[in-house]
Design an enzyme around this catalytic site. Sequence first.
Site, PDB file in Angstrom:
ATOM      1  N   GLU A 196      47.545 -20.721 -30.699  1.00  0.00           N
ATOM      2  CA  GLU A 196      48.044 -21.572 -29.620  1.00  0.00           C
ATOM      3  C   GLU A 196      47.932 -23.058 -29.934  1.00  0.00           C
ATOM      4  OE1 GLU A 196      45.844 -19.130 -29.258  1.00  0.00           O
ATOM      5  OE2 GLU A 196      46.993 -17.594 -28.181  1.00  0.00           O
TER       6      GLU A 196
ATOM      7  N   PHE B  17      45.580 -18.368 -22.212  1.00  0.00           N
ATOM      8  CA  PHE B  17      45.726 -18.811 -23.599  1.00  0.00           C
ATOM      9  C   PHE B  17      46.590 -20.071 -23.696  1.00  0.00           C
ATOM     10  CE2 PHE B  17      45.658 -13.997 -23.880  1.00  0.00           C
ATOM     11  CZ  PHE B  17      44.280 -13.949 -23.936  1.00  0.00           C
TER      12      PHE B  17
ATOM     13  N   ARG C 154      53.376 -11.926 -13.704  1.00  0.00           N
ATOM     14  CA  ARG C 154      53.883 -11.026 -14.740  1.00  0.00           C
ATOM     15  C   ARG C 154      54.345  -9.726 -14.093  1.00  0.00           C
ATOM     16  NH1 ARG C 154      49.983  -7.832 -18.993  1.00  0.00           N
ATOM     17  NH2 ARG C 154      51.621  -6.528 -19.872  1.00  0.00           N
TER      18      ARG C 154
END
Lengths: 334, 267
Positions: free
Chosen positions: A58, A83, A166
């Site tokens: 990342e 993340f 999500r």
Amino acid sequence: MHSAPYATVLKPYGRALLALAREREEILCLSGDLTRQTEIDLFASELPQRFIHAGMAEANMLSMAGALARRGFQPFVHTFGVFATRRPLDQIVNSVAYPNLPVRIVGFMPGVSSPGGPSHQAIEDVALMRAIPNMTVVDLADATQISTALPVIAELPGPVYLRLKRGEIPVIFEDGHEFTLNRAELLIDGGDVALVANGMMLAAALAAAATLTAAGVSAAVLNVPVIKPLDSATIAALAGRVRAIVTAENHTIVGGLGSAVAETLAEAGIGCRLARIGLRDTFAQGARTAPPLFRRYGLRSQDIVDAAWSLSGRSGESPRVPETDVTEGEYAPV
Amino acid sequence: MSELDPTAIARLADTIRLRALRMVAPHGFGYLGQALSSAEIFATLYGCHYRPERDDIVISPGHYIISAFAAAPELELLDERELSSYGFDDSQLEAIGTERSPSVDLTGGSLGMGLSGAVGFALANRLLGRHQARVFALLSDGELEEGQVWEAAMFAAHNRLSSLTVLLDANDSQVDGPVSSITTLEPIAAKWEAFGWFARDVDGHDVSAIDGALSQALEAPQPGVVICRTSTRQGLSVLPAEADGHFITLSPELTAAAAAELEARLA
């Protein structure tokens, strides 16, 4: 506006991004190894030349995105919210936000919507992103607004953190429902209490308002998809004409929507009672599905009702939020 | 690429040293050691390879911006007279590189991020069809302690970003002392090679060696790194042995002696 149980759709973000990218050639799609989970498998298969797999790295992904933006591209960076914000915080600050570049950081799986434990639960991402100068912070509640918000976000010259649920995404708003970056939306008006919510807690606030109003407490619902810059004027005006405000966020109460509203009330000198629904400065445990976590950590519609009932000065037991029967493919808040 | 004239490039390196000394002198302390160690690297790069209208240059450790500023007049990127404002309040020439720093494409004070930026530029050039463009990134050995450098290195090799070249100033100096006393980085070249890079290890004060390795790196089909072994005391014999390579303190007497040494060599 539709009512619960809401129909759900899959991959509204992935479709909206692809549609936008077909029109805007400067859009690039970056993946941090969660391609299907962040709905960008659609982009990868249709526009592979503009899809960049950054791998599970990342820090590099964010600094690289900044450099691509310096050269005229508009990188959309995808991974889970944890993340996207924790590990590359310094890179977001120095490579993206300080130079004020049009990088879109899209973090999926907000708050306790994840079956994973604290490693996968983005409970402070809004607080982190909100503290960074130049950053716009957006938490969307439904599929309709995802598709209308994306073209608006793409016009911004600076960076954006976009927080998205999500999986199955509820359809709360009718087609054509507008999205603006500078106005909070008064979805329901009411004179006793105001419920100020966003993201996954909007549906809960709408359910709570219905229960409260039926029990004689007139409840307004304000949707605040843009936490920064905050539409303080609308919040202050609303606070000036209700007895109490209840904020509701799928996030810690430290530094997110509730804090932003508290700052607004204090600076405006409005002595309105305030309760903040959210994680109470605690890490959460993992669970097989999200609803038990919403119950355990006080993120139910009922928790909003209880807070509003108490703050509006009502005595006796608060009214019960009725259970909503949900069939497969439908969504109702906990 | 210009033909290397070793004498002229070595003189340019001393010119960079003298300019850097004059930039630091009014403050009595500063990042002179970085300029002393990287002078030949910048002289070779700016004198023979880097073309601002075509290429990108990244100064990953913002503390090295002093060397880039001192080299910039050679390519008319800065007026030499501007250098005297270095490090003063409200000057664009801040002592640690920021977004305001002129003459470079990217720099910054949080170390270990520059290679990712250089990777982004190389990727952008590929997407834009700018096949002649080169990306040069100056990194320091201390930065290799940061994990992000290796994330970027893996990405660059996997994506065959052959237009990307790293010049690594291995001066064995970081804030707390010699890098080698804090973290074992060796074997540096073998690490980069294991990551899929073309790597050469050279005397970083030998301009012909730097130029030769850099030319090879530019021709290689993969990204390349030239590891330049240097000293933060190079070129100034008047510096005391205990001078702090990361942040040198300069008395007026030492400054005068250092200037005299460099001016004599350049005369």
